[in-house]
Design a protein around this motif. Sequence first.
Motif, short mmCIF file in Angstrom:
data_model
loop_
_atom_site.label_atom_id
_atom_site.label_comp_id
_atom_site.label_asym_id
_atom_site.label_seq_id
_atom_site.Cartn_x
_atom_site.Cartn_y
_atom_site.Cartn_z
N THR B 167 7.74 5.13 0.59
CA THR B 167 8.43 4.63 -0.47
C THR B 167 9.04 3.17 -0.11
O THR B 167 9.10 2.38 -1.18
CB THR B 167 9.72 5.51 -0.64
N GLY B 168 9.39 3.13 1.11
CA GLY B 168 9.99 1.60 1.25
C GLY B 168 9.00 0.86 1.29
O GLY B 168 9.26 -0.44 1.04
N LYS B 169 7.89 1.06 1.96
CA LYS B 169 6.54 0.23 1.83
C LYS B 169 6.15 -0.39 0.24
O LYS B 169 5.91 -1.32 0.06
CB LYS B 169 5.54 0.74 2.72
N ALA B 170 6.31 1.01 -0.53
CA ALA B 170 6.01 0.65 -1.69
C ALA B 170 6.83 -0.27 -2.28
O ALA B 170 6.50 -1.12 -3.50
CB ALA B 170 6.07 2.20 -2.67
N ILE B 171 8.22 -0.12 -1.98
CA ILE B 171 9.30 -0.88 -2.77
C ILE B 171 8.91 -2.42 -2.29
O ILE B 171 8.87 -3.32 -3.10
CB ILE B 171 10.76 -0.58 -2.37
N ARG B 172 8.61 -2.73 -1.08
CA ARG B 172 8.46 -4.03 -0.69
C ARG B 172 7.11 -4.49 -1.25
O ARG B 172 7.08 -5.79 -1.52
CB ARG B 172 8.38 -3.94 0.99
N ALA B 173 6.13 -3.60 -1.41
CA ALA B 173 4.89 -3.96 -1.96
C ALA B 173 5.23 -4.71 -3.45
O ALA B 173 4.65 -5.75 -4.06
CB ALA B 173 3.77 -3.00 -2.04
N ILE B 174 6.13 -3.83 -4.40
CA ILE B 174 6.40 -4.26 -5.61
C ILE B 174 7.18 -5.44 -5.65
O ILE B 174 6.79 -6.61 -6.50
CB ILE B 174 7.39 -3.10 -6.12
N VAL B 175 7.84 -5.79 -4.56
CA VAL B 175 8.72 -7.12 -4.51
C VAL B 175 7.65 -8.35 -4.20
O VAL B 175 8.04 -9.15 -4.96
CB VAL B 175 9.66 -7.10 -3.47
N GLN B 176 6.77 -7.98 -3.39
CA GLN B 176 5.68 -9.16 -3.09
C GLN B 176 4.92 -9.21 -4.28
O GLN B 176 4.65 -10.34 -4.67
CB GLN B 176 4.66 -8.49 -1.96
N SER B 177 4.26 -8.20 -5.00
CA SER B 177 3.36 -8.35 -6.30
C SER B 177 3.39 -7.13 -6.86
O SER B 177 2.91 -6.29 -6.58
CB SER B 177 2.05 -8.99 -5.82
N ARG B 178 4.07 -7.27 -8.05
CA ARG B 178 4.06 -6.14 -9.07
C ARG B 178 2.58 -5.53 -9.58
O ARG B 178 2.27 -4.25 -9.38
CB ARG B 178 4.83 -6.41 -10.14
N GLU B 179 1.91 -6.58 -9.81
CA GLU B 179 0.35 -6.36 -10.14
C GLU B 179 -0.48 -5.91 -9.19
O GLU B 179 -1.00 -4.90 -9.19
CB GLU B 179 -0.25 -7.55 -10.82
N GLY B 180 -0.23 -6.31 -7.88
CA GLY B 180 -1.05 -5.93 -6.75
C GLY B 180 -0.44 -4.78 -6.43
O GLY B 180 -1.76 -3.86 -6.03
N ALA B 181 0.46 -4.23 -6.51
CA ALA B 181 1.11 -2.96 -5.97
C ALA B 181 0.26 -2.00 -7.30
O ALA B 181 -0.04 -0.81 -6.85
CB ALA B 181 2.29 -2.84 -6.17
N LYS B 182 0.49 -2.38 -8.49
CA LYS B 182 -0.20 -1.40 -9.16
C LYS B 182 -1.83 -1.24 -9.24
O LYS B 182 -2.40 0.03 -9.21
CB LYS B 182 -0.02 -2.00 -10.86
N ILE B 183 -2.29 -2.39 -8.57
CA ILE B 183 -4.06 -2.08 -8.37
C ILE B 183 -4.23 -0.99 -7.29
O ILE B 183 -5.09 -0.79 -7.28
CB ILE B 183 -4.49 -3.61 -8.14
N VAL B 184 -3.37 -1.05 -6.13
CA VAL B 184 -3.67 -0.31 -4.95
C VAL B 184 -3.00 1.37 -5.34
O VAL B 184 -3.06 1.79 -4.19
CB VAL B 184 -3.14 -1.06 -3.75
N GLY B 185 -2.64 1.17 -6.38
CA GLY B 185 -2.23 2.73 -6.84
C GLY B 185 -0.89 3.08 -6.32
O GLY B 185 -0.67 4.49 -6.40
N ILE B 186 0.12 2.29 -6.34
CA ILE B 186 1.27 2.64 -6.01
C ILE B 186 2.04 3.04 -7.65
O ILE B 186 1.99 2.20 -8.47
CB ILE B 186 2.07 1.27 -5.39
N PRO B 187 2.75 4.21 -7.33
CA PRO B 187 3.30 4.54 -8.72
C PRO B 187 4.42 3.64 -9.10
O PRO B 187 5.68 4.06 -8.67
CB PRO B 187 3.67 6.10 -8.56
N ILE B 188 4.26 2.57 -9.94
CA ILE B 188 5.35 1.69 -10.07
C ILE B 188 6.63 2.28 -10.72
O ILE B 188 7.62 2.09 -10.16
CB ILE B 188 4.82 0.52 -10.94
N SER B 189 6.31 3.01 -11.65
CA SER B 189 7.31 3.73 -12.53
C SER B 189 8.30 4.35 -11.69
O SER B 189 9.49 4.43 -11.66
CB SER B 189 6.76 4.26 -13.78
N ARG B 190 7.60 5.42 -10.97
CA ARG B 190 8.30 6.30 -10.19
C ARG B 190 8.96 5.56 -9.04
O ARG B 190 10.27 5.92 -8.76
CB ARG B 190 7.35 7.28 -9.42
#
Lengths: 399, 290
Positions: B167-190
């Motif tokens: 979850t922590g890594k997912a949060i950092r990924a969203i901070v870096q690039s929301r679109e990128g995080a979405k592409i690699v399958g991170i559940p952005i909304s959750r």
Amino acid sequence: MKTMVQALAATAFAFLIALFPASLKAADVPEAILIGATVSQSGHFSSEVGPFKQLMEAWADTVNKKGGIKLAKYGKSLPVKFVIYDDKSDQATAKKYYERLATVDKVHLMFGPYSSPLTFAASTASENHKIPFIAICANSPKIYERGFKWLVGVIDLGPRYTWRYWDMIKAAGSAKTVSFVVEDTLHPLGVFEGSQKLAKDAGLDVITSDIIPADTRDFTPVITKLKAQSPDIVYVSSNIPFAVNFMKQARELQLDAKEFHCIHHSGVFRDSLGEDAEYVVGQSYAVEGMKLGDTLLMEEVLGKSKISEPMYPWAPAYVAAFEIAQAALENAGTLENQAIMDALKGLKLETVLGTAEFHPTGYGTINTYPSQIQKGKYVVIWPRDIATGTHVYPRPAWK
Amino acid sequence: MSADAIQLLVGGVLLGGIYGLAAFGLSISFGVLNVLNLAHGEFLMLGSLASYSAFVLLGINPFVSALLAIPVFVLLGVAIYTLLLKPVSDKPPQQLLTASILVTLGLSLVIEDLTALFWVRPVTGIDYSLPAVQVGPVIVSSLRLLILLFICFLAMALQIGLKKTFTGKAIRAIVQSREGAKIVGIPISRVSALTFGLGVALAASAGVFYVTLFTVTPAMGLPLTVKYLCVVVLGGLGSLVGSVIGGLVLGVAEVLTAYYIGAEWSPCIAFALLVSILVVRPWGLFGQSA
């Protein structure tokens, strides 16, 4: 033909004129005494008077169960009916609603909103529309310096708020020095300005006066200063949250004055501080055991509205306002504005808080009594004929 | 250095600890989600009232309440995010920020008025204290010291969590690039809902301590939010360590200003510092420049 129509019209007009006095008489007797007010049910004053609508309605219920208020002109008693709005603790909203009370609701009498700033704004409506206005918890001298003719206030002016305390200190002669810690808001500043002079008149040396912003949470700087100066009395002129925060830190940092005087030291203050509130002196309108006026009325009205005096220490001032309104209406014997105002101005009444009269500019005579928290109870300590206990001075040092 | 000066410094650092703790949650939701939560102070107030109730009715120690509050308020935060913020979460950053300000301002007013309506106590405070520690002439408040330690513990735990957990890594990924995080399958909304929930829980746990030191009123929320926003900007948006250091800087500055210049100048120092930082280093003490 024209003459005949004119004759018929004249007959109809005469007939209407003949009927008019009877219908006027019936319409002239109002169904109820309409009293208008606002209560801060939301906004920052809601924490201080939020449930006071119930307080007003409880009094109306008490009066109405006894048949209402006797008005001689109408030959009968009329029930009391309130029109109450939420002023949202906001000056502009209060002013708007008092205008509405005057022009739309057409009330016969107004009770003021809570606090000096709101009362200052709201009372212009009563003055413009010539409707009697009883200010309750508002004691800024500015309110009464405008030459308003339709305004009276229940309580004495802010600068005299603690005059009985200084009277006691002067009589005892034990304290020599005082430092003031003042919250930078209208009421505490007004009390401080008067108290500073009263303290000097009582022979005390005023060491320091710190005026501190209202939202201050940390008192380390001022307490560090006070520890070095070591005054006999630390006088905190503030609202309750400020006083609680100050006292918590005074104990934590071991500021050991011989007396702490916090002008507002209600039940919230006592409960939040526990043992640390012991021997703190403050001001009370009424405490348990005081015998002044119709205490039964106070018990009944507070009981009905489920408002406890220690939690809402200004509630007794509202009860005094109810007594004043009732007496003035009875004395006026009518709902004509000028008669009610004249009755108010000429009133001298023993209320639940002592004698109520009004200065020509409008402010009242009711004032607080110095009280000290002793074993969790409030004890009035001055004047001697009213006191329910003895002043403990100096207070024991912090444990 | 005189004893008074040391006492003031200690007082300032301990006050800064309280600021840091309270600003922590605001920093997370602002830094990660670009959501400026103006109801932050209200959640702090609700945490205080919950702590008061737990202490008075059940005798639960505030330190235990602080831990108990976290899961409860995480759930509340998740629910609020899902209901009120998720519908606007896909808007461009500037629009999202504006929408979040409006939504949370409305929420703040609703919480404030409902609390004033239903909470029967006009001012709330609890009689809870710990014996102070005296070191020579300097007195240290044990309670404030424990709060400072708690914030340090939280900062470390969150830093580790952000680096080591999914979850922590997912949060950092969203901070870096929301679109990128979405592409690699991170559940952005959750993850966003959880992050907002965490911010709310941190505000509430700060409130749990707040009521042991200060009084709480239903209308206190918004002014506190503004103050803690200064702390967050001072420390750097999205930087947890920055929030702590920003809090400490502000605490010390306020105490020294009040003592040496005058108490009336103390509130100004927050804004003076804020303006100075925005001029010299717009991304804050520990933030990253864009």
